[in-house]
Scaffold this motif. Structure first.
Motif, PDB file in Angstrom:
ATOM      1  N   ALA A  50      -7.665   7.160   2.106  1.00  0.00           N
ATOM      2  CA  ALA A  50      -7.072   7.263   0.778  1.00  0.00           C
ATOM      3  C   ALA A  50      -7.391   8.596   0.118  1.00  0.00           C
ATOM      4  CB  ALA A  50      -7.577   6.123  -0.101  1.00  0.00           C
ATOM      5  N   SER A  83      -7.073   1.466   1.738  1.00  0.00           N
ATOM      6  CA  SER A  83      -5.750   2.066   1.609  1.00  0.00           C
ATOM      7  C   SER A  83      -5.712   3.314   2.468  1.00  0.00           C
ATOM      8  CB  SER A  83      -5.461   2.444   0.150  1.00  0.00           C
ATOM      9  OG  SER A  83      -4.292   3.247   0.044  1.00  0.00           O
ATOM     10  N   GLY A 138      -7.337   2.498  -2.838  1.00  0.00           N
ATOM     11  CA  GLY A 138      -8.314   1.897  -1.927  1.00  0.00           C
ATOM     12  C   GLY A 138      -9.685   1.686  -2.512  1.00  0.00           C
ATOM     13  N   PRO A 147      -0.280   2.284  -5.022  1.00  0.00           N
ATOM     14  CA  PRO A 147      -0.819   1.681  -3.802  1.00  0.00           C
ATOM     15  C   PRO A 147      -1.995   0.741  -4.054  1.00  0.00           C
ATOM     16  CG  PRO A 147      -0.410   4.020  -3.488  1.00  0.00           C
ATOM     17  CD  PRO A 147      -0.261   3.751  -4.955  1.00  0.00           C
ATOM     18  N   TYR A 148      -2.375   0.077  -3.003  1.00  0.00           N
ATOM     19  CA  TYR A 148      -3.413  -0.944  -3.012  1.00  0.00           C
ATOM     20  C   TYR A 148      -4.732  -0.387  -3.555  1.00  0.00           C
ATOM     21  CZ  TYR A 148      -5.934  -4.972  -0.976  1.00  0.00           C
ATOM     22  OH  TYR A 148      -6.662  -6.105  -0.770  1.00  0.00           O
ATOM     23  N   ASP A 151       0.824  -1.211   0.000  1.00  0.00           N
ATOM     24  CA  ASP A 151       0.000   0.000   0.000  1.00  0.00           C
ATOM     25  C   ASP A 151       0.861   1.265   0.000  1.00  0.00           C
ATOM     26  OD1 ASP A 151      -2.326   1.538   0.014  1.00  0.00           O
ATOM     27  OD2 ASP A 151      -2.384   1.626   2.206  1.00  0.00           O
TER      28      ASP A 151
END
Length: 704
Positions: free
Chosen positions: A687, A679, A667, A642-643, A116
Motif C-alpha cells: 500500500a 491493501s 491497508g 481502497p480497503y 481494494d
C-alpha cells in the motif's frame, strides 16, 4: 489476496477506527481521558488562576538559559457588498475564476463496498497523480523502499497525504500547483521487519520524520480533459518543494512571537521553529497562499512525566501523557532529535499546534506559523473575505469536547497586484481578533440524546463569538495576550466555550457566506462523567457525527453573534436519528464520521468521511449534497477508497472539471505490514498513500 480482515475487535475502545489508526493518527487519544476536564466556569482544580502562567514563565526562562542543548473551490473567493457577486482576487502567478450557478447533480451514487481500489460512478474515470516515494524535488533519487534514506525521503513525496489544494499557474488552466499535507506515518507499512520504534535505526526514524510535512508539485492538464498529471518537463520545474519536520525553517509571527514560552536554547529569541508535523487539513487564501493546521502534535513528544511541574497542567490539557515517559504509540523521535523530549526542552512543545502559511509560488520563501490565530489541535483554517475586506478564518480544534474558533484580521485585503498589495496581504494573519464559539439552545429541555428532532423540527439556535484577544489586548481575565495565544485551550475553558463533538474541518460556502463544520463523532457524549447531549451535539454515544451550519448576523462574517442549525445528522438513513435536510431518506447514501468538507462552484457541499467500522461493509468515501433547491439534502456517494484507507482532501478545481482526493493510509488494518499488506493499492505490491484525480469522461463539470 490473503489480507488481514476488518474484525470489530480490532477497533480501539471508544472509536470506530482501527487500532493502528488510533495508535498513529492521534496517539490513542480515544483511549485516554478527554483533555478538557473544565466545567467552563474556571480553569479547573489543576490550574489556580494566574499562578500557572507566572510560575511557568519563570520556569521556562530558567530552562532556556540552563538547557544543555501546518477546501474551498479553487481559491477562496471574496464577497463584495452583494454576496452573490464575488470579487475574484489575483496574486502574482495566481489566477482565479468565479463560481458557477447551482446545477442539479445527475450521477448515480455508488453503493457501499469493501473493494481494494477506488470506485467512481459510471461515466467517470480516475488516475493516480503522485504517491509515496515519487520524486518531488528536481534531484530526488528513485524510490527504494528497502534502502530508503532520510536525504532521499526529504526530496520525495511524503507519507499519508491529507489536505489537498490545487492552485492555477496560468489563465488557461493548463498548469497548476498541487500542495498537500503529509500528516503522519505508519512504520509497519513503511519498513520491513518492523517490531516497534526501538527496532528502527536512527536513520529510519529520520526517514519517517522526513515523510511528514508538506509537498508542492507542479501539475499539467492532459489535453483538454479533466485529468491532470505531474508536469512532464522536470528540468524546467522550479516550484516543486518538500517541507519537512527536521529540514525547514519556519518564522513565528504575531503577538506571541518571541514569548518566553517559545524560547529555546537553540532559538533564544523564540522566533524561528524547525519544521512542522501532523499537518491535517488546511485552506487556500484569497492572496494565493496555503494554510495548514498542525493537529495531533502532542503525541510526538516524550518525557511528560519529568516536565517542569509548572507546565504539566497545560501540557496535560494539550494531551501530553504526564504519567509516562513514552506514551503508547510514541515514535520515540527523541532518539534522533533531543528537542522532542519535553523534560529537557519543554518550550519546544509550545512551538507546534499553530496554523502554518506557505507561499507555493515562491519556493525560496520562509513558511510562517501565525500565533495570532491561537494554538490548539488545528484541523485546518479556511478564509472568507468579509464585506469590509478583512480576512476571516474559521477553525476547529479536533478533540472530543473541544471548541470552534474564528479569527478576524485587523488589516484589510488589497486586491491590487503591486508588491505593496502583496506585502499587505501576506501580513493579514499576523494581527486580529481571536474568538471562541458559545452556542445557545432554544430547545434544551427536548434533547434526550436519541437524535429525535425538537418540536420545531430542527436542531437550531443562536450563538456568539466570545473574544479572547481583541485590539491587541487580552479579553480573558488573568491571562496576558501571549498566554491566551500559547494556551488557547485554557482561555476557551475560562470564558465558557461550548464543548463540541470533535470539530474538524470548518469551511465557508463562498456562494452564501454560511459556514459549515464537520463534527466527526464523540462516543463519550453522555457517558458517566462526561457532558450529556445538547442541541448542537444532540446524540449520546455519537458514533456517526453531523454537519453544523452557521449563519453570521447580518450575513457579516465579522459579526459577534450568529444563528445555527444541523442540516445533516449522519449515519445509516434507516436509523431514525439521522436527518438530511428533510429529504427522502430512502434515496440517501449511508455516511458516517464527516471529516473534511469542500464546495464546488455550484455551492454543493462535498464531504469526505473517516468512518471505518462506523458502518458495516463500507470503505470510506466522498459524498456530495446540494444545500439549496428541490434536491437539497439528497446526499449521495461519489467515490469510495481502497480497503483500510481514508478519504482526505477533497478539492474541486476552479473550473469544476476535476475533483482531487487524497487516499490516506490504505491497508491501515491491525496485523498488516509491508510484508503482509492488507491493501496492495495502487501498484499491486504494497500500500502507498497517493493523490488521485477524478473527472467526467465527456469533459463536463464534475458531479453534474
Amino acid at each position: 489476496m490473503d489480507r488481514p480482515q476488518l474484525p470489530l475487535l480490532a477497533a480501539h475502545s471508544g472509536t470506530n477506527r482501527d487500532a493502528m489508526t488510533c495508535l498513529y493518527r492521534c496517539g490513542n487519544a480515544c483511549n485516554h481521558p478527554a483533555p478538557n476536564t473544565s466545567d467552563n466556569e474556571y480553569f479547573g482544580t489543576e490550574v489556580s488562576r494566574r499562578g500557572i502562567f507566572k510560575t511557568a514563565a519563570g520556569a521556562a526562562g530558567a530552562i532556556v538559559i540552563g538547557s544543555a542543548a501546518a477546501a474551498t473551490v479553487g481559491p477562496a473567493l471574496a464577497f463584495a457588498a452583494d454576496p452573490a457577486t464575488p470579487v475574484v482576487p489575483e496574486a502574482d502567478g495566481f489566477v482565479a475564476t468565479s463560481a458557477s450557478a447551482p446545477t442539479e447533480l445527475t450521477f448515480k451514487p455508488i453503493p457501499p463496498n469493501l473493494i481494494d481500489t477506488v470506485v467512481v460512478p459510471n461515466g467517470y474515470d480516475h488516475s493516480v497523480i503522485i504517491k509515496w516515494g515519487d520524486p518531488v524535488e528536481r534531484d530526488a533519487p528513485a524510490f527504494d523502499v528497502s534502502n530508503q534514506s532520510a536525504a532521499a525521503q526529504a526530496k520525495q513525496f511524503g507519507y499519508n497525504n491529507d489536505f489537498v489544494a490545487v492552485l492555477p499557474l496560468d489563465s488557461k488552466n493548463k498548469r497548476a500547483l498541487l500542495v498537500c499535507n503529509h500528516e503522519y506515518t505508519n512504520e509497519e507499512l513503511m519498513f520491513h521487519n518492523y517490531a516497534g520504534p526501538d527496532s528502527l535505526t536512527v536513520e529510519q526514524i529520520q526517514v519517517a520524520m522526513a515523510a511528514h510535512g508538506m509537498s508542492v508539485v507542479e501539475l499539467e492538464r492532459i489535453d483538454d480533459s479533466g485529468q491532470w498529471r505531474v508536469a512532464s518537463d522536470r528540468r524546467g520545474l522550479h516550484y516543486n518543494r518538500r517541507i519537512t519536520t527536521s529540514g525547514t525553517k519556519f518564522e513565528l509571527t504575531g503577538p506571541a512571537a518571541g514569548s518566553v514560552f517559545l524560547r529555546t536554547a537553540a532559538d533564544p529569541a523564540g522566533r524561528v521553529v524547525i519544521g512542522t508535523q501532523n499537518n491535517c487539513a488546511g485552506g487556500v487564501t484569497p492572496w494565493g497562499t496555503v494554510l495548514s493546521g498542525e493537529e495531533n502534535f502532542n503525541q510526538y513528544f516524550v518525557g511528560g512525566n519529568a516536565a517542569p511541574d509548572a507546565l504539566k497542567p497545560s501540557m496535560k490539557r494539550y494531551g501530553v501523557d504526564i504519567a509516562n515517559r513514552y506514551p503508547a504509540g510514541n515514535r520515540k523521535w527523541d532518539r534522533a532529535d533531543a528537542r522532542f523530549d519535553v523534560a529537557a526542552h519543554p518550550n519546544e512543545f509550545h512551538r507546534f499546534g499553530w496554523i502554518v502559511e506557505i507561499d507555493p509560488f515562491d519556493p525560496e520563501s520562509t513558511p510562517r506559523k501565525h500565533t495570532a490565530m491561537g494554538r490548539f489541535k488545528h484541523e485546518g483554517a479556511n478564509i472568507i473575505l468579509a464585506r469590509d475586506g478583512r480576512a476571516v478564518a474559521y477553525m476547529g480544534d479536533d478533540e472530543r469536547f473541544d471548541y470552534m474558533y474564528k479569527f478576524v484580521s485587523d488589516k484589510k485585503f488589497d486586491a491590487g497586484k503591486s508588491a505593496r498589495a502583496r506585502k499587505n496581504n501576506l501580513s493579514l494573519l499576523e494581527s486580529g481578533t481571536l474568538y471562541v464559539a458559545k452556542f445557545d439552545f432554544t430547545s434544551a429541555t427536548e434533547i434526550d440524546g436519541s437524535g429525535k428532532l425538537p418540536a420545531d423540527g430542527m436542531f437550531n439556535g443562536t450563538g456568539r463569538w466570545i473574544p479572547l484577544v481583541k485590539g491587541g489586548q487580552s479579553c480573558v481575565e488573568g491571562m496576558s495576550v501571549e498566554e491566551v495565544l500559547v494556551f488557547t485551550r485554557l482561555a476557551g475553558d475560562k470564558v465558557g466555550a461550548t464543548k463540541m463533538d470533535r470539530p474538524e474541518d470548518v469551511e465557508p460556502n463562498l456562494r452564501t457566506g454560511k459556514i459549515y463544520a464537520a463534527l466527526t463523532n464523540n462516543t463519550n457524549r453522555g457517558k458517566a462523567g462526561f457532558p450529556g447531549p445538547d442541541e448542537v451535539n444532540p446524540r449520546t454515544n455519537n458514533k456517526f457525527g453531523h454537519i453544523l451550519e452557521i449563519t453570521e448576523a447580518g450575513d457579516d462574517n465579522t459579526a459577534e453573534t450568529f444563528t445555527w442549525c444541523l442540516p445533516i445528522i449522519c449515519g445509516d438513513p434507516n436509523d431514525p436519528s439521522t436527518y438530511f435536510m428533510g429529504f427522502d431518506k430512502t434515496k440517501v447514501s449511508p455516511i458516517a464520521c464527516p471529516d473534511n468538507v469542500a464546495f464546488d462552484g455550484a455551492g454543493n457541499l462535498w464531504i469526505a468521511s473517516d468512518q471505518l467500522y462506523a458502518l458495516p461493509n463500507q470503505n470510506d468515501g466522498l459524498f456530495v449534497v446540494p444545500l439549496e433547491g428541490p434536491d437539497k439534502g439528497h446526499l449521495r456517494q461519489f467515490l469510495s477508497v481502497p480497503y483500510g484507507a481514508e478519504t482526505c482532501g477533497p478539492f474541486i478545481y476552479q473550473d469544476n472539471r476535476t475533483v482531487f482526493t487524497a487516499i490516506q493510509h490504505p491497508g491501515e488494518i491491525t496485523g498488516a505490514s509491508i510484508d503482509k499488506p492488507a491493501s496492495t493499492w495502487p501498484d499491486g505490491d504494497f500500500a502507498k498513500p497517493a493523490i488521485i484525480n477524478t473527472w467526467r469522461k465527456d469533459g463536463r463539470a464534475i458531479g453534474l
